[in-house]
Every structure is written in structure tokens, then in C-alpha cells.
Scaffold this motif. Sequence first.
Motif, PDB file in Angstrom:
ATOM      1  N   GLY A  88      -2.890  -0.988 -10.174  1.00 22.09           N
ATOM      2  CA  GLY A  88      -2.483  -2.336  -9.793  1.00 22.09           C
ATOM      3  C   GLY A  88      -1.545  -2.325  -8.591  1.00 22.09           C
ATOM      4  N   LEU A  89      -0.606  -1.380  -8.571  1.00 20.37           N
ATOM      5  CA  LEU A  89       0.300  -1.272  -7.435  1.00 20.37           C
ATOM      6  C   LEU A  89      -0.460  -0.890  -6.167  1.00 20.37           C
ATOM      7  CD1 LEU A  89       3.403   0.515  -9.011  1.00 20.37           C
ATOM      8  CD2 LEU A  89       3.350  -1.784  -8.027  1.00 20.37           C
ATOM      9  N   GLY A  90      -1.403   0.053  -6.304  1.00 22.78           N
ATOM     10  CA  GLY A  90      -2.200   0.437  -5.150  1.00 22.78           C
ATOM     11  C   GLY A  90      -2.983  -0.741  -4.603  1.00 22.78           C
ATOM     12  N   THR A  91      -3.568  -1.545  -5.504  1.00 22.31           N
ATOM     13  CA  THR A  91      -4.323  -2.729  -5.079  1.00 22.31           C
ATOM     14  C   THR A  91      -3.401  -3.747  -4.418  1.00 22.31           C
ATOM     15  OG1 THR A  91      -5.887  -2.400  -6.899  1.00 22.31           O
ATOM     16  CG2 THR A  91      -5.824  -4.591  -5.880  1.00 22.31           C
ATOM     17  N   PHE A  92      -2.244  -3.979  -5.009  1.00 18.22           N
ATOM     18  CA  PHE A  92      -1.309  -4.975  -4.480  1.00 18.22           C
ATOM     19  C   PHE A  92      -0.778  -4.564  -3.108  1.00 18.22           C
ATOM     20  CE2 PHE A  92       3.152  -6.483  -4.157  1.00 18.22           C
ATOM     21  CZ  PHE A  92       2.889  -7.844  -4.050  1.00 18.22           C
ATOM     22  N   PHE A  93      -0.352  -3.310  -2.985  1.00  9.94           N
ATOM     23  CA  PHE A  93       0.157  -2.846  -1.695  1.00  9.94           C
ATOM     24  C   PHE A  93      -0.949  -2.811  -0.641  1.00  9.94           C
ATOM     25  CE2 PHE A  93       3.509  -0.475  -4.280  1.00  9.94           C
ATOM     26  CZ  PHE A  93       4.451  -1.473  -4.084  1.00  9.94           C
ATOM     27  N   GLY A  94      -2.180  -2.512  -1.072  1.00  8.35           N
ATOM     28  CA  GLY A  94      -3.296  -2.554  -0.128  1.00  8.35           C
ATOM     29  C   GLY A  94      -3.538  -3.956   0.377  1.00  8.35           C
ATOM     30  N   PHE A  95      -3.454  -4.940  -0.511  1.00  7.36           N
ATOM     31  CA  PHE A  95      -3.611  -6.334  -0.096  1.00  7.36           C
ATOM     32  C   PHE A  95      -2.520  -6.729   0.895  1.00  7.36           C
ATOM     33  CE2 PHE A  95      -2.031 -10.679  -0.861  1.00  7.36           C
ATOM     34  CZ  PHE A  95      -3.103 -11.399  -0.364  1.00  7.36           C
ATOM     35  N   LEU A  96      -1.281  -6.321   0.639  1.00  7.13           N
ATOM     36  CA  LEU A  96      -0.170  -6.666   1.528  1.00  7.13           C
ATOM     37  C   LEU A  96      -0.325  -6.028   2.905  1.00  7.13           C
ATOM     38  CD1 LEU A  96       2.958  -6.441  -0.807  1.00  7.13           C
ATOM     39  CD2 LEU A  96       1.711  -8.486  -0.073  1.00  7.13           C
ATOM     40  N   SER A  97      -0.926  -4.842   2.951  1.00 14.60           N
ATOM     41  CA  SER A  97      -1.020  -4.118   4.218  1.00 14.60           C
ATOM     42  C   SER A  97      -2.433  -4.156   4.781  1.00 14.60           C
ATOM     43  CB  SER A  97      -0.588  -2.663   4.034  1.00 14.60           C
ATOM     44  OG  SER A  97      -1.451  -2.000   3.140  1.00 14.60           O
ATOM     45  N   SER A  98      -3.178  -5.223   4.481  1.00 11.86           N
ATOM     46  CA  SER A  98      -4.578  -5.307   4.895  1.00 11.86           C
ATOM     47  C   SER A  98      -4.723  -4.998   6.378  1.00 11.86           C
ATOM     48  CB  SER A  98      -5.127  -6.701   4.591  1.00 11.86           C
ATOM     49  OG  SER A  98      -4.397  -7.690   5.282  1.00 11.86           O
ATOM     50  N   SER A  99      -5.676  -4.130   6.704  1.00  7.58           N
ATOM     51  CA  SER A  99      -5.822  -3.680   8.088  1.00  7.58           C
ATOM     52  C   SER A  99      -7.245  -3.181   8.296  1.00  7.58           C
ATOM     53  CB  SER A  99      -4.826  -2.563   8.385  1.00  7.58           C
ATOM     54  OG  SER A  99      -5.017  -1.459   7.516  1.00  7.58           O
ATOM     55  N   CYS A 100      -7.524  -2.717   9.513  1.00 10.36           N
ATOM     56  CA  CYS A 100      -8.841  -2.185   9.822  1.00 10.36           C
ATOM     57  C   CYS A 100      -9.032  -0.830   9.131  1.00 10.36           C
ATOM     58  CB  CYS A 100      -9.009  -2.038  11.326  1.00 10.36           C
ATOM     59  SG  CYS A 100      -7.941  -0.784  12.046  1.00 10.36           S
ATOM     60  N   SER A 101     -10.258  -0.359   9.113  1.00 16.49           N
ATOM     61  CA  SER A 101     -10.598   0.844   8.359  1.00 16.49           C
ATOM     62  C   SER A 101      -9.811   2.066   8.811  1.00 16.49           C
ATOM     63  CB  SER A 101     -12.098   1.126   8.497  1.00 16.49           C
ATOM     64  OG  SER A 101     -12.852   0.015   8.106  1.00 16.49           O
ATOM     65  N   PHE A 102      -9.709   2.276  10.127  1.00 10.50           N
ATOM     66  CA  PHE A 102      -9.057   3.476  10.631  1.00 10.50           C
ATOM     67  C   PHE A 102      -7.586   3.516  10.221  1.00 10.50           C
ATOM     68  CE2 PHE A 102     -12.526   2.915  13.764  1.00 10.50           C
ATOM     69  CZ  PHE A 102     -13.163   4.121  13.572  1.00 10.50           C
ATOM     70  N   ALA A 103      -6.888   2.391  10.381  1.00 11.61           N
ATOM     71  CA  ALA A 103      -5.480   2.357  10.021  1.00 11.61           C
ATOM     72  C   ALA A 103      -5.297   2.515   8.512  1.00 11.61           C
ATOM     73  CB  ALA A 103      -4.856   1.044  10.493  1.00 11.61           C
ATOM     74  N   ALA A 104      -6.186   1.892   7.715  1.00  3.01           N
ATOM     75  CA  ALA A 104      -6.088   2.015   6.260  1.00  3.01           C
ATOM     76  C   ALA A 104      -6.312   3.457   5.817  1.00  3.01           C
ATOM     77  CB  ALA A 104      -7.109   1.094   5.599  1.00  3.01           C
ATOM     78  N   LEU A 105      -7.180   4.178   6.499  1.00  8.60           N
ATOM     79  CA  LEU A 105      -7.428   5.579   6.155  1.00  8.60           C
ATOM     80  C   LEU A 105      -6.171   6.412   6.308  1.00  8.60           C
ATOM     81  CD1 LEU A 105     -10.876   6.112   7.920  1.00  8.60           C
ATOM     82  CD2 LEU A 105     -10.465   6.195   5.463  1.00  8.60           C
ATOM     83  N   SER A 106      -5.430   6.199   7.383  1.00 10.45           N
ATOM     84  CA  SER A 106      -4.234   7.003   7.603  1.00 10.45           C
ATOM     85  C   SER A 106      -3.160   6.683   6.569  1.00 10.45           C
ATOM     86  CB  SER A 106      -3.696   6.779   9.018  1.00 10.45           C
ATOM     87  OG  SER A 106      -3.200   5.466   9.163  1.00 10.45           O
ATOM     88  N   THR A 107      -3.032   5.400   6.218  1.00 11.96           N
ATOM     89  CA  THR A 107      -2.058   5.022   5.206  1.00 11.96           C
ATOM     90  C   THR A 107      -2.425   5.616   3.850  1.00 11.96           C
ATOM     91  OG1 THR A 107      -1.727   2.938   6.393  1.00 11.96           O
ATOM     92  CG2 THR A 107      -0.837   3.080   4.169  1.00 11.96           C
ATOM     93  N   THR A 108      -3.717   5.598   3.520  1.00 15.52           N
ATOM     94  CA  THR A 108      -4.175   6.178   2.261  1.00 15.52           C
ATOM     95  C   THR A 108      -3.886   7.669   2.212  1.00 15.52           C
ATOM     96  OG1 THR A 108      -5.937   4.525   2.132  1.00 15.52           O
ATOM     97  CG2 THR A 108      -6.185   6.501   0.784  1.00 15.52           C
ATOM     98  N   ARG A 109      -4.131   8.366   3.322  1.00 16.82           N
ATOM     99  CA  ARG A 109      -3.827   9.797   3.376  1.00 16.82           C
ATOM    100  C   ARG A 109      -2.340  10.041   3.145  1.00 16.82           C
ATOM    101  NH1 ARG A 109      -2.914  13.399   7.822  1.00 16.82           N
ATOM    102  NH2 ARG A 109      -1.830  11.594   8.675  1.00 16.82           N
ATOM    103  N   ALA A 110      -1.485   9.186   3.733  1.00 16.14           N
ATOM    104  CA  ALA A 110      -0.046   9.337   3.549  1.00 16.14           C
ATOM    105  C   ALA A 110       0.333   9.166   2.078  1.00 16.14           C
ATOM    106  CB  ALA A 110       0.698   8.324   4.423  1.00 16.14           C
ATOM    107  N   LEU A 111      -0.242   8.173   1.413  1.00 11.14           N
ATOM    108  CA  LEU A 111       0.038   7.957  -0.006  1.00 11.14           C
ATOM    109  C   LEU A 111      -0.400   9.148  -0.844  1.00 11.14           C
ATOM    110  CD1 LEU A 111      -1.107   4.235  -0.310  1.00 11.14           C
ATOM    111  CD2 LEU A 111       1.234   5.057  -0.544  1.00 11.14           C
TER     112      LEU A 111
END
Length: 410
Positions: free
Chosen positions: A60-83
Motif C-alpha cells: 500500500g505504501l509503495g502504491t501510494f508513494f508511486g501515485f504521489l511521484s507519478s512520472s514517465c517510465s524512465f524516471a520511475a525506473l530509477s526511483t524504483t531501483r533506488a527503493l
Amino acid sequence: MTFDDFLEGWAAAATTTAGLFWTAFWAFCLGYLISGMIQVFVTRERMRRTMGEAGPKSVGLGTFFGFLSSSCSFAALSTTRALFAKGAGLIPALAFLLASTNLVVELGVVIAVFLAWQFVVGEYLGGLLLIGFMWILVKLTLPQSLEDEARERAQTDAAEDEPEDLPDWRERLMSKDGWRKVARAYVGEWRMVWKDVAIGFTVAGAIAAFVPRAFFETLFVGSGQQDPHLGQVVLQTLVGPVAAFFTFIGSMGNVPLAAVLYGNGVSFAGIMAFLFSDLVVFPVLRIQAKYYGWKMALYILGVFLAVLVAASLALHYGFELTGLLPSGEGVKQVSERSYFAVDATLFLNGAGLLLSGGFFAWALATRDDPGEGGGPTLGERVLFWLSLLAFAWLAGGLGVAAYRGGALHG
């Protein structure tokens, strides 16, 4: 095709590429800023406590934080790797990735403009279905050894190792050194993907200009029929990721083409699969492999393909059962998009340019070691030269567009 037709297509391709990147630039900047902040300010221990296990709270936290930081695929990939590198479980990390690319407010607005309200509902409800199906599938199939190997790879490539006496995140947040590290991480993210971005956007513009729409329409078996049967709907859903592969410009850029396909009779399931497929194309696969290794990248690809097909079919027949399945009648025809205007994107991109300029200058001025260990691989060298060709193509096409525009008004 005459030479004049080619010049017209070249100009259109370059203009489309530039416009698409202009539309997405601020999202890149925001995503990489968030990624850098996570890498610097969030400790692994804190991440393990909040998103380390695949339970309802962490997902749920992952989904919520993903919604808050909605972005393009490339940027989301880097954030996911960081997590993931900080200790988050793979399931919560992938929930973040799916949420940040599908539960996107601006995407819903564009879908509402070009399609129908049912597609907006389908995008958001489908994003939740993607996360739920992914959770189940990964829980049933992921070998622990593969996750451990991928985490070790991700941590090796992370911005910096954390010392044992790492200060509290609030202290680092207020420190100059903390933000210097954010700047370096931000620059590192751009260095990681700039070649993929240059090639991907350039190819997308060229395909949009030169490949006829009829080519994509023929990919969807049974399109144009009033009531396609189950087999045709399934085939269209399977073809959706294929069409997205050929037109890779991310979900935002694919919405107008989705409207074209829908206006020509492609089923609701096929359109939703097409829109959900921004994470199963080759540039994304290659970045995932760079982050986690090829075995994990291919595993994630297989999971995403399976869940997007399942979610699209569930939406299609769920809407049909409730009488909400949209009709293709009255769908707006797609005209040429206007990318450059005095609007919110202009101001957001201005802020992104200021942020990027400041971070790049700061990182360059304070770097500790100007050299890098090891030389580039053959694949990296090939991508480098392809990216240079992409820039040359883009510059030439924009020059042709400027010349033809001047000639028309001269």
C-alpha cells in the motif's frame, strides 16, 4: 515516396520527437530528483522497516508513494531501483513502479480528451489490478536467490554506500553535503539513460511520421467488428504490447494513437493493453537489465506482460458485464498535436532546466574522482554512436522544418 514526401516526413518526425521530449522533460527532472533524494536521505534500515516485506502495508505504501511521484517510465525506473537497493521488497518496489506510471493524473486528463471516460476509469482501476495481479504472481513464482542477486546488483550501482554513522535524514536534509550528494545522484541518473532516451524518442518520432496507421490497425485481428468474440479480444490484447513496442513514446504519447486505433474498431481490452505496455518495451528492458541483471529484467518483463493481459481482459469483460463497455461511435479524430505553447509545461520545464543546470554545475565542480572505473562496453559504445546519429537526425529534421516553414511564409 518522393523526395519531397521524405523531407516532409523527416520534418514531421523531428518535430514530433522534440515535442514529445518537451512534453516529458519536467517529468524526467521530477522523477530523477525524487530518485536522488531517496538514495541520499532514506536509509536502508528505514526502508526495510516500511517496505521490506510484501505485506498489505508495504504494498500500500509503495502504491501510494508511486501515485504521489507519478512520472514517465524512465524516471520511475530509477526511483524504483533506488527503493529496491535501499532494502524495499521487490513486490512493494514494483507496486511503486506500476503506480507511478499508471495511476497518473495527467495521463487521465489526456485520455479523457482523446478517448472516453470509461478509459479513464479503466486506467486507474487497471493500475490497481496490475499491482494486485503482480503481487500474486511474484509471490508464487519469484525465487529468493534471484531477488538477492538482483538486490546485490542494484546496491552495487547505487549512488553511495552508507557509513555506519549515517546522520538522521532530517539532519542530512538540512545539510549542504546532503544536497550535493543529491545533485551527484541526479546527474548519475541522466548519465545512465540519456542514450536510451535519445534513441527511443527519435525512433518514436520517425515511426509516427513514416509508418502508416493502417499497419498498426492490421495488427489487431477482428478490429472494426461490432462484437468481437473472445478469441479476437484475446489476440488484440496480446498484440497491444507489440504495437506499443513499435510506437514507444510512453503512455502519454501513445494516447492519440490509441484514439486512432479505437476509432477503427480495436476492442477496449486491446486499447488498455496498448496503454499499459510502456514498461514492456526494449528501452525499459535494457535499463532494467542494467539495474538488476538480465535474468531479473526478463523475469519482470514476463510478469508485467502476464498481468497487463490479465488486467485488460478483466476490465473488458467487467465493463461488458456491467453495461459500461464504451462504443467506438463518436470518437474524436486525432489531429496534429500542439507541443509548444505558453502553458504549464513551459513553466515546469523552465524549473526543470534551472534545477538541471544547477545540479550539473554543482556535481561537476565538486566531483571527487573525474575518472570512471573500466571502459565502456561494446553495447555502450554502439548506443553512444546511435545516439549521436539520433541527434544528427533530429537536428537535420528540425532544420528542414524551419526551412520549409520559412519558405511557406516567404
